[in-house]
Design a protein around this motif. Structure first.
Motif, PDB file in Angstrom:
ATOM      1  N   PRO A 181       0.699  -1.304   0.073  1.00 13.64           N
ATOM      2  CA  PRO A 181       0.018   0.119   0.161  1.00 13.64           C
ATOM      3  C   PRO A 181       0.814   1.192   0.074  1.00 13.64           C
ATOM      4  N   GLY A 182       2.210   1.226   0.321  1.00 14.14           N
ATOM      5  CA  GLY A 182       2.706   2.465   0.223  1.00 14.14           C
ATOM      6  C   GLY A 182       4.381   2.093   0.517  1.00 14.14           C
ATOM      7  N   GLY A 183       5.260   3.189   0.593  1.00 11.62           N
ATOM      8  CA  GLY A 183       6.598   3.002   0.933  1.00 11.62           C
ATOM      9  C   GLY A 183       6.708   2.636   2.226  1.00 11.62           C
ATOM     10  N   GLN A 184       5.993   3.072   3.210  1.00 10.84           N
ATOM     11  CA  GLN A 184       6.222   2.875   4.607  1.00 10.84           C
ATOM     12  C   GLN A 184       5.634   1.353   4.940  1.00 10.84           C
ATOM     13  N   ALA A 185       4.533   0.790   4.141  1.00  6.16           N
ATOM     14  CA  ALA A 185       4.206  -0.373   4.245  1.00  6.16           C
ATOM     15  C   ALA A 185       5.391  -1.353   3.786  1.00  6.16           C
ATOM     16  N   ALA A 188      18.056   7.338   7.473  1.00  2.00           N
ATOM     17  CA  ALA A 188      17.091   6.662   6.960  1.00  2.00           C
ATOM     18  C   ALA A 188      15.731   7.544   7.102  1.00  2.00           C
ATOM     19  N   TYR A 189      14.807   7.365   6.310  1.00  3.82           N
ATOM     20  CA  TYR A 189      13.279   7.886   6.154  1.00  3.82           C
ATOM     21  C   TYR A 189      12.972   7.979   7.694  1.00  3.82           C
ATOM     22  N   GLY A 190      12.472   9.240   8.410  1.00  4.73           N
ATOM     23  CA  GLY A 190      11.968   9.337   9.659  1.00  4.73           C
ATOM     24  C   GLY A 190      11.171   8.107  10.059  1.00  4.73           C
ATOM     25  N   THR A 194      20.052  -0.083   4.300  1.00  2.00           N
ATOM     26  CA  THR A 194      20.470   0.980   3.520  1.00  2.00           C
ATOM     27  C   THR A 194      19.701   2.045   3.037  1.00  2.00           C
ATOM     28  N   GLU A 195      20.116   3.152   2.745  1.00  3.79           N
ATOM     29  CA  GLU A 195      19.101   4.040   2.062  1.00  3.79           C
ATOM     30  C   GLU A 195      20.245   5.087   1.562  1.00  3.79           C
ATOM     31  N   SER A 196      20.018   5.064   0.100  1.00 10.88           N
ATOM     32  CA  SER A 196      21.181   6.000  -0.377  1.00 10.88           C
ATOM     33  C   SER A 196      20.514   6.683  -1.674  1.00 10.88           C
ATOM     34  N   GLY A 210      20.602   9.323   1.703  1.00 12.83           N
ATOM     35  CA  GLY A 210      19.938   9.465   3.041  1.00 12.83           C
ATOM     36  C   GLY A 210      18.833  10.467   2.920  1.00 12.83           C
ATOM     37  N   SER A 211      17.841  10.242   3.651  1.00 12.14           N
ATOM     38  CA  SER A 211      16.826  11.210   3.542  1.00 12.14           C
ATOM     39  C   SER A 211      17.264  12.603   4.075  1.00 12.14           C
ATOM     40  N   VAL A 212      16.735  13.629   3.554  1.00 16.46           N
ATOM     41  CA  VAL A 212      17.074  14.919   3.947  1.00 16.46           C
ATOM     42  C   VAL A 212      18.583  15.424   3.681  1.00 16.46           C
ATOM     43  N   LEU A 214      17.419  -2.260   0.851  1.00 15.48           N
ATOM     44  CA  LEU A 214      17.602  -1.032   0.428  1.00 15.48           C
ATOM     45  C   LEU A 214      16.402  -0.161   0.156  1.00 15.48           C
ATOM     46  N   ASP A 215      16.362   1.075   0.625  1.00 15.50           N
ATOM     47  CA  ASP A 215      15.241   1.683   0.403  1.00 15.50           C
ATOM     48  C   ASP A 215      15.743   2.716  -0.955  1.00 15.50           C
ATOM     49  N   ASN A 216      15.290   2.339  -2.032  1.00 13.41           N
ATOM     50  CA  ASN A 216      15.749   2.738  -3.559  1.00 13.41           C
ATOM     51  C   ASN A 216      14.875   3.782  -4.031  1.00 13.41           C
ATOM     52  N   THR A 217      14.157   4.586  -3.139  1.00 10.75           N
ATOM     53  CA  THR A 217      13.096   5.468  -3.722  1.00 10.75           C
ATOM     54  C   THR A 217      13.720   6.336  -4.565  1.00 10.75           C
ATOM     55  N   TYR A 218      14.781   7.082  -4.012  1.00  9.79           N
ATOM     56  CA  TYR A 218      15.508   8.363  -4.879  1.00  9.79           C
ATOM     57  C   TYR A 218      15.617   7.645  -6.303  1.00  9.79           C
ATOM     58  N   GLN A 235      10.875   0.413  -2.811  1.00  3.29           N
ATOM     59  CA  GLN A 235      10.608   1.831  -3.055  1.00  3.29           C
ATOM     60  C   GLN A 235       9.209   2.361  -3.025  1.00  3.29           C
ATOM     61  N   ALA A 236       9.052   3.562  -2.739  1.00  4.06           N
ATOM     62  CA  ALA A 236       7.747   4.313  -2.664  1.00  4.06           C
ATOM     63  C   ALA A 236       7.385   4.530  -3.981  1.00  4.06           C
ATOM     64  N   LEU A 237       6.306   3.852  -4.672  1.00 10.60           N
ATOM     65  CA  LEU A 237       6.013   4.104  -6.015  1.00 10.60           C
ATOM     66  C   LEU A 237       5.062   5.335  -6.022  1.00 10.60           C
ATOM     67  N   THR A 238       4.607   5.771  -4.495  1.00 10.40           N
ATOM     68  CA  THR A 238       3.920   7.165  -4.628  1.00 10.40           C
ATOM     69  C   THR A 238       4.855   8.247  -5.195  1.00 10.40           C
ATOM     70  N   LYS A 239       6.168   8.063  -5.199  1.00  8.68           N
ATOM     71  CA  LYS A 239       7.100   9.237  -5.606  1.00  8.68           C
ATOM     72  C   LYS A 239       6.886   9.275  -7.374  1.00  8.68           C
ATOM     73  N   TYR A 240       8.128   8.662  -7.785  1.00  8.30           N
ATOM     74  CA  TYR A 240       8.405   8.741  -9.168  1.00  8.30           C
ATOM     75  C   TYR A 240       7.569   7.706 -10.054  1.00  8.30           C
ATOM     76  N   SER A 270       6.223  14.525   0.708  1.00  7.64           N
ATOM     77  CA  SER A 270       6.189  13.542  -0.483  1.00  7.64           C
ATOM     78  C   SER A 270       6.812  14.369  -1.865  1.00  7.64           C
ATOM     79  N   TRP A 271       7.192  13.639  -2.703  1.00  9.40           N
ATOM     80  CA  TRP A 271       7.950  14.352  -3.707  1.00  9.40           C
ATOM     81  C   TRP A 271       7.715  13.361  -5.188  1.00  9.40           C
ATOM     82  N   GLY A 272       8.767  13.803  -5.995  1.00  8.66           N
ATOM     83  CA  GLY A 272       8.668  13.104  -7.205  1.00  8.66           C
ATOM     84  C   GLY A 272       7.585  13.279  -8.315  1.00  8.66           C
TER      85      GLY A 272
HETATM   86  C1  LIG Z   1      12.814   7.664   1.204  1.00  8.63           C
HETATM   87  C2  LIG Z   1      11.446   7.499   1.309  1.00  8.63           C
HETATM   88  N1  LIG Z   1      11.186   6.038   1.554  1.00  8.63           N
HETATM   89  C3  LIG Z   1       9.934   5.607   2.002  1.00  8.63           C
HETATM   90  C4  LIG Z   1       9.071   6.694   2.095  1.00  8.63           C
HETATM   91  C5  LIG Z   1       7.361   6.421   2.208  1.00  8.63           C
HETATM   92  O1  LIG Z   1       6.559   6.192   1.231  1.00  8.63           O
HETATM   93  P1  LIG Z   1       4.967   6.323   1.429  1.00  8.63           P
HETATM   94  O2  LIG Z   1       4.778   7.808   1.792  1.00  8.63           O
HETATM   95  O3  LIG Z   1       4.429   5.940  -0.002  1.00  8.63           O
HETATM   96  O4  LIG Z   1       4.483   5.787   2.720  1.00  8.63           O
HETATM   97  C6  LIG Z   1       9.195   8.031   1.731  1.00  8.63           C
HETATM   98  C7  LIG Z   1       8.161   9.107   1.828  1.00  8.63           C
HETATM   99  O5  LIG Z   1       8.398  10.186   1.678  1.00  8.63           O
HETATM  100  C8  LIG Z   1      10.731   8.352   1.395  1.00  8.63           C
HETATM  101  O6  LIG Z   1      10.963   9.623   1.057  1.00  8.63           O
END
Ligand SMILES: Cc1ncc(COP(=O)(O)O)c(C=O)c1O
Length: 387
Positions: free
Chosen positions: A80-84, A106-108, A149-151, A153-155, A178-182, A200-205, A334-336
């Motif tokens: 359902p989302g990146g956090q899921a 890592a993402y907060g 890993t998350e690369s 890093g968030s922020v 790996l969080d490969n959302t970027y 990855q959060a498909l929510t973004k790109y 949220s971005w992308g």
């Molecule tokens: C790096 C990263 N991972 C995961 C998420 C979580 O994604 P979602 O908002 O779809 O739960 C985000 C959302 O901002 C993110 O920036």
């Protein structure tokens, strides 16, 4: 039959064999079996056929299959989302009494999950510095079950030495996530670099238009597939086929959007790097970004998000007034997507590094770079005058 029964069991149908370029949106919970002997409740629908909508209708599995194809994964679970996706990975690989390592960058909400629910479940998650590289070997314990890993890093955008972390982890048989959302799953090849499970959060790109929430958990091979699949089933990670249909449409334009976002973002970042109000630009493709050499070695491009650190002469209130004065950059998380965004981080929690309320994250959208630069220029120009 009575017309009421015909409502449920119609005899009339549209002609078959509609050949469209769009993937059909299949909604459905119940899957109908031909015979009682065929009934099963199996999450392995890709191999064994459909059993229940909860594990994905054809639209959901089509999205998963296409993400797996472009990421080079064994399989991608749609969630359902990146956090899921993050939660699913922890729950699949960790159990009570085990230990996991997660970068402090890592993402907060990943770290919130670690300090909250996971701690309550008896899983201890230890933060580590994102630029630790091969030295991670010293933190791996007998009970370490997972290394995140998350690369970047968030922020704060540190690029990690993922291959070095993977090598140290695999010497001790510890899987790496790996969080490969970027990188939208494509600008960094997770599996070629040895990662076991990539989300990855498909929510973004992939979504790309700020109108859906979805994620994927992609596995390198059979071991991770067998670890994730049963948990995916047990915690009921259902997704909407309608959202998947939007994500499938988003995928078709991902290539051109990423190309354009990279170009505009670099133009904006390079302009900001020359501005006297800015002390540092944290963009992976610029040498001023911590870990930039790893980006040059391992990535095939950059995307739309980066941060700026203001000069020390500015107060946190002046930095906030900068964000408030922007007009094309909207204030939001949220971005992308297609719209440029800004967000100030007044209380960033980064061990050993105090940004003093002067760090701002920007997401560049599909506007013209000249208009975005003009917007930044007017807001930067007014910073020395009271709001
Ligand atoms: C790096 C990263 N991972 C995961 C998420 C979580 O994604 P979602 O908002 O779809 O739960 C985000 C959302 O901002 C993110 O920036």
């Amino acid at each position: 039959m009575h017309w009421r029964s015909k409502l449920i069991h119609p005899g009339a149908h549209a002609p078959a064999n509609f050949r469209s370029l769009a993937t059909p949106t299949y909604r459905g919970s119940t899957v109908v079996f031909e015979r009682q002997a065929d009934v099963s409740d199996d999450w392995r629908q890709t191999e064994h056929g459909y059993t229940y909508g909860l594990y994905g209708t054809p639209t959901v599995l089509e999205l998963g299959a296409r993400i797996a194809e472009i990421e080079g994964a064994h399989h991608s679970f749609v969630v359902p989302g990146g956090q899921a996706a993050i939660s699913l990975i922890y729950l699949a690989f960790c159990r009570s009494g085990t230990h996991a390592l997660v970068p402090i960058t890592a993402y907060g909400p990943n770290r919130e999950l670690a300090a909250g629910l996971l701690r309550r479940l008896g899983i201890s998650v230890e933060p580590y510095h994102p630029l630790i590289g091969a030295q991670i070997a010293k933190l791996i314990r007998e009970d370490t079950a997972l290394i995140w890993t998350e690369s970047p890093g968030s922020v704060t955008m540190e690029i990690q030495d993922v291959p070095a972390i993977v090598a140290a982890a695999h010497r001790r048989n510890v899987p790496v996530a790996l969080d490969n959302t970027y990188a939208a799953g494509v600008l960094f090849d997770a599996f070629a670099h040895g990662v076991d499970v990539s989300m990855q959060a498909l929510t973004k790109y992939v979504g790309g238009h700020s109108d859906l929430l979805l994620g994927t958990v992609s596995v390198a091979g059979a071991a991770a597939y067998e670890a994730v699949g049963p948990v995916y089933k047990q915690i009921g990670m259902a997704v909407s086929p309608d959202d998947c249909s939007l994500a499938l449409r988003g995928l078709q334009t991902l290539g051109v959007r990423l190309e354009r976002l990279e170009k505009t973002t670099l133009e904006v970042a390079e302009w900001l790097a020359k501005h006297s109000n800015i002390k540092a630009v944290l963009h992976p493709a610029l040498p001023s970004c911590p870990g930039h050499e790893h980006w040059r070695r391992d990535f095939t491009g950059s995307s739309s998000i980066f941060s700026i650190v203001f000069d020390e002469r500015f107060t946190p209130a002046q930095v906030i007034s900068f964000a408030d004065r922007l007009t094309l950059f909207k204030i939001g998380f949220s971005w992308g997507g297609v719209t440029s965004l800004v967000i100030v981080y007044p209380n960033l929690d980064r061990a050993g590094q105090d940004y003093g309320g002067r760090l701002v994250r920007l997401n560049v959208g599909l506007e013209e770079s000249s208009d975005l630069i003009a917007d930044l220029d007017q807001a930067l120009g007014k910073m020395d005058t009271p709001a």
